[in-house]
Design an enzyme around this catalytic site. Structure first.
Site, PDB file in Angstrom:
ATOM      1  N   ALA A 233       0.821  -1.213   0.000  1.00  0.00           N
ATOM      2  CA  ALA A 233       0.000   0.000   0.000  1.00  0.00           C
ATOM      3  C   ALA A 233       0.854   1.261   0.000  1.00  0.00           C
ATOM      4  CB  ALA A 233      -0.927  -0.007   1.219  1.00  0.00           C
ATOM      5  N   GLU A 236       3.593   1.041  -4.007  1.00  0.00           N
ATOM      6  CA  GLU A 236       2.996   1.101  -5.340  1.00  0.00           C
ATOM      7  C   GLU A 236       2.041   2.272  -5.511  1.00  0.00           C
ATOM      8  OE1 GLU A 236       0.867   0.454  -8.923  1.00  0.00           O
ATOM      9  OE2 GLU A 236       2.893  -0.055  -8.276  1.00  0.00           O
ATOM     10  N   SER A 238       1.526   5.189  -3.901  1.00  0.00           N
ATOM     11  CA  SER A 238       2.076   6.552  -3.890  1.00  0.00           C
ATOM     12  C   SER A 238       2.880   6.841  -5.144  1.00  0.00           C
ATOM     13  CB  SER A 238       2.953   6.749  -2.650  1.00  0.00           C
ATOM     14  OG  SER A 238       2.190   6.664  -1.475  1.00  0.00           O
ATOM     15  N   CYS A 345      -7.933   3.250   4.110  1.00  0.00           N
ATOM     16  CA  CYS A 345      -6.500   3.010   4.266  1.00  0.00           C
ATOM     17  C   CYS A 345      -5.927   3.784   5.451  1.00  0.00           C
ATOM     18  CB  CYS A 345      -5.774   3.414   2.987  1.00  0.00           C
ATOM     19  SG  CYS A 345      -3.991   3.221   3.079  1.00  0.00           S
ATOM     20  N   GLU A 354       3.156  12.440   1.219  1.00  0.00           N
ATOM     21  CA  GLU A 354       4.206  12.092   0.259  1.00  0.00           C
ATOM     22  C   GLU A 354       3.898  12.634  -1.130  1.00  0.00           C
ATOM     23  OE1 GLU A 354       6.163   8.016  -1.591  1.00  0.00           O
ATOM     24  OE2 GLU A 354       5.085   7.944   0.335  1.00  0.00           O
TER      25      GLU A 354
END
Length: 410
Positions: A233, A236, A238, A345, A354
Site C-alpha cells: 500500500a 505502489e 504513492s 487506508c 508524500e
C-alpha cells in the site's frame, strides 16, 4: 435474480489506458454487471458511487475468502492474512495493530525525510534531456519513504522493490515466478521481524512486533501479512499516483499553473482532486457474497464474488459535478482513492503527505516541465486493481528554486 449477461473485460489495453468511457456506459446501461475473470470465472462489477457505498457497508459482503466454500486450486499465497482480507472481529484486531504502529505523530515526522529525499533525487536528474519520472523519481522516493517508515535496511531495499513489483505486475494466472518471489518476500519479512525482535528500533515493524509479543493481538502469520500489506500500500500506490497526477497536470496547463502557485489549504485541495481524477486505485479487492445481495435491480446469489469499481465511482456524475474535468478547486471531494468505510487506508495521511511534497517540489522547481513523447505513446501497466503508467518520460527543463520545504510539508 442476477442475469448472466455477456461479461465485460477490464484488462484490455484500451480500457487500462482510458477506463472512463466504458465505466460511463456501464453506469448508465448496466451498473451491476458480470465481469470476465481468469479461468472462465466471472465476478459482479458495481460501478455507481452510491451503490459502492451501500455494498461496502452491507454485511452480506465479506473480505475474507474463507467466508465462502470456494475451493482454491494450486499454491497458496503466503501473506494473505492482513486486514484488507479480513472481516470483524478479526479486522478490528489487525487494524488496531497497524493503527497503533502507524500513528499520525510517527508519519508526520517523515515530512523532512520525504522533502530531503525528493530534493536529492531531483538534483541528480539532467534537465535538458529526457528522464524517466517513474523509475528515476517516483518509485525510488516511495521506496525510501516506506523503508524509512518500516525500518528496512538500505542494503535490502532493492530486493524489496523487485519482489513488490513482481507480485503487482504478475499476470492474472499467477506464474511460478510469482510464487517464488512471494515466498522469498515472506521469508525475508520473517527474518526482518526476528531481527527487530532482537534489536528493536523506533520504526513501525518494531512497534508491530512489540504489540504482537506483549499484547498477543495477532498470530505470526498475520504479523508477516500485515507488514507485507503496508509495503504494497505504501509503495505502489504513492509512486503510481505521483506519475498519473503529473501526467494529468501536464495535460491541463491551466491547472498546472494553479498547482504550481498553490500553498496551504489550496494545495491540499488540489491533491485531493488529483487523487479523485487520476484514480490509481480502480477496483477494490474482491468481496465474497455470503447471503443474497440486492444492488439496484440485480440480486446476486450467495457464493458469488463482487468487485467494486471505485475508479468509476470517482467519475460518477451523480456524485461529482462534471466529473471528467480536472478541477483543483473542487470542494466536498469525498473520493475513493484510499478506500471507504472500515477498510479506509490507515496510510492515507502518509500517502497524501508524500504525494503533496513530491509533486510540489517537482512542479515548483521545473516550470518548463513537459512530456518527452506524445501522450498516446505512453505505456500503461496491464492489470485490474490499479491504473498505472509503466513509464513516464519527461524533460524537466531549467531548474528554479521552487517552494521551500516548510511551505509544503505542513
Amino acid at each position: 435474480m442476477a442475469d448472466r449477461q455477456e461479461a465485460v473485460d477490464l484488462t484490455t489495453a484500451e480500457h487500462v489506458r482510458d477506463p472512463y468511457p466504458l465505466f460511463a456506459r456501464l453506469r448508465e446501461e448496466n451498473p451491476v454487471c458480470p465481469m470476465q475473470r481468469r479461468r472462465g470465472r466471472t465476478s459482479w462489477l458495481v460501478t455507481r458511487y452510491d451503490d459502492i457505498v451501500r455494498a461496502v457497508l452491507d454485511p452480506a459482503l465479506r473480505n475474507d475468502p474463507r467466508s465462502v466454500s470456494t475451493v482454491t486450486e494450486g499454491p497458496r499465497f503466503p501473506m494473505g492474512r492482513h486486514m484488507v482480507a479480513s472481516d470483524p472481529p478479526d479486522h478490528g484486531r489487525l487494524r488496531r495493530l497497524v493503527a497503533g504502529a502507524l500513528s499520525p505523530r510517527r508519519t508526520g515526522r517523515l515530512a523532512p525525510h520525504i522533502a530531503r529525499t525528493a530534493n536529492d533525487l531531483l538534483a541528480a536528474l539532467p534537465t535538458d534531456e529526457p528522464v524517466e519520472l517513474a523509475q528515476d523519481f517516483a518509485f525510488p522516493l516511495a521506496l525510501a519513504v516506506i523503508s524509512e517508515l518500516l525500518g528496512v535496511p538500505h542494503a535490502d531495499r532493492a530486493d524489496l522493490s523487485r519482489w513488490t513489483l513482481s507480485i503487482l505486475s504478475s499476470p492474472a494466472d499467477a506464474t511460478a515466478q510469482f510464487f517464488a518471489d512471494a515466498n522469498a518476500f515472506h521469508d525475508y519479512l520473517n527474518d526482518l521481524i526476528e531481527t527487530k525482535r532482537r534489536n528493536p528500533d523506533d520504526a513501525v515493524i518494531s512497534a508491530m512486533v512489540a504489540a504482537h509479543d506483549h499484547e498477543g493481538l495477532v498470530s505470526a502469520e498475520e504479523l508477516v501479512s500485515s507488514v507485507f500489506q503496508l509495503v504494497i500500500a505504501g509503495y505502489e500506490s504513492s509512486a503510481s499516483t505521483i506519475c498519473t497526477a503529473t501526467l494529468a497536470l501536464l495535460e491541463h496547463p491551466e491547472e498546472l499553473g494553479y498547482f504550481r502557485a498553490a500553498r496551504g489549504r489550496e494545495l491540499d485541495q488540489a491533491v485531493e482532486e488529483l487523487l479523485r481524477h487520476t484514480s490509481t486505485l480502480q477496483v477494490l479487492a474482491q468481496r465474497f457474497v455470503v447471503a443474497p445481495l440486492t444492488i439496484g435491480p440485480v440480486t446476486i446469489p450467495a457464493g458469488e464474488t463482487v468487485l467494486l469499481a471505485v475508479g468509476s465511482g470517482n467519475h460518477d456524475p451523480r456524485r461529482f459535478a462534471d466529473p471528467d474535468r480536472l478541477d483543483l478547486r473542487r470542494e466536498n471531494n469525498q473520493h475513493f482513492a484510499f478506500g471507504y468505510g472500515r477498510h479506509l487506508c490507515l496510510g492515507a495521511t502518509l500517502g497524501r503527505l508524500e504525494i503533496k511534497i513530491a509533486m510540489a517540489l517537482l512542479i515548483g522547481q521545473f516550470p518548463a516541465l513537459r512530456l518527452a513523447i506524445p501522450p498516446n505513446e505512453l505505456n500503461w501497466r496491464p492489470g485490474l486493481g490499479f491504473r498505472a503508467l509503466s513509464t513516464l518520460p519527461i524533460v524537466l527543463g531549467p531548474r528554479h528554486p521552487g517552494p521551500r520545504n516548510d511551505e509544503i510539508a505542513s
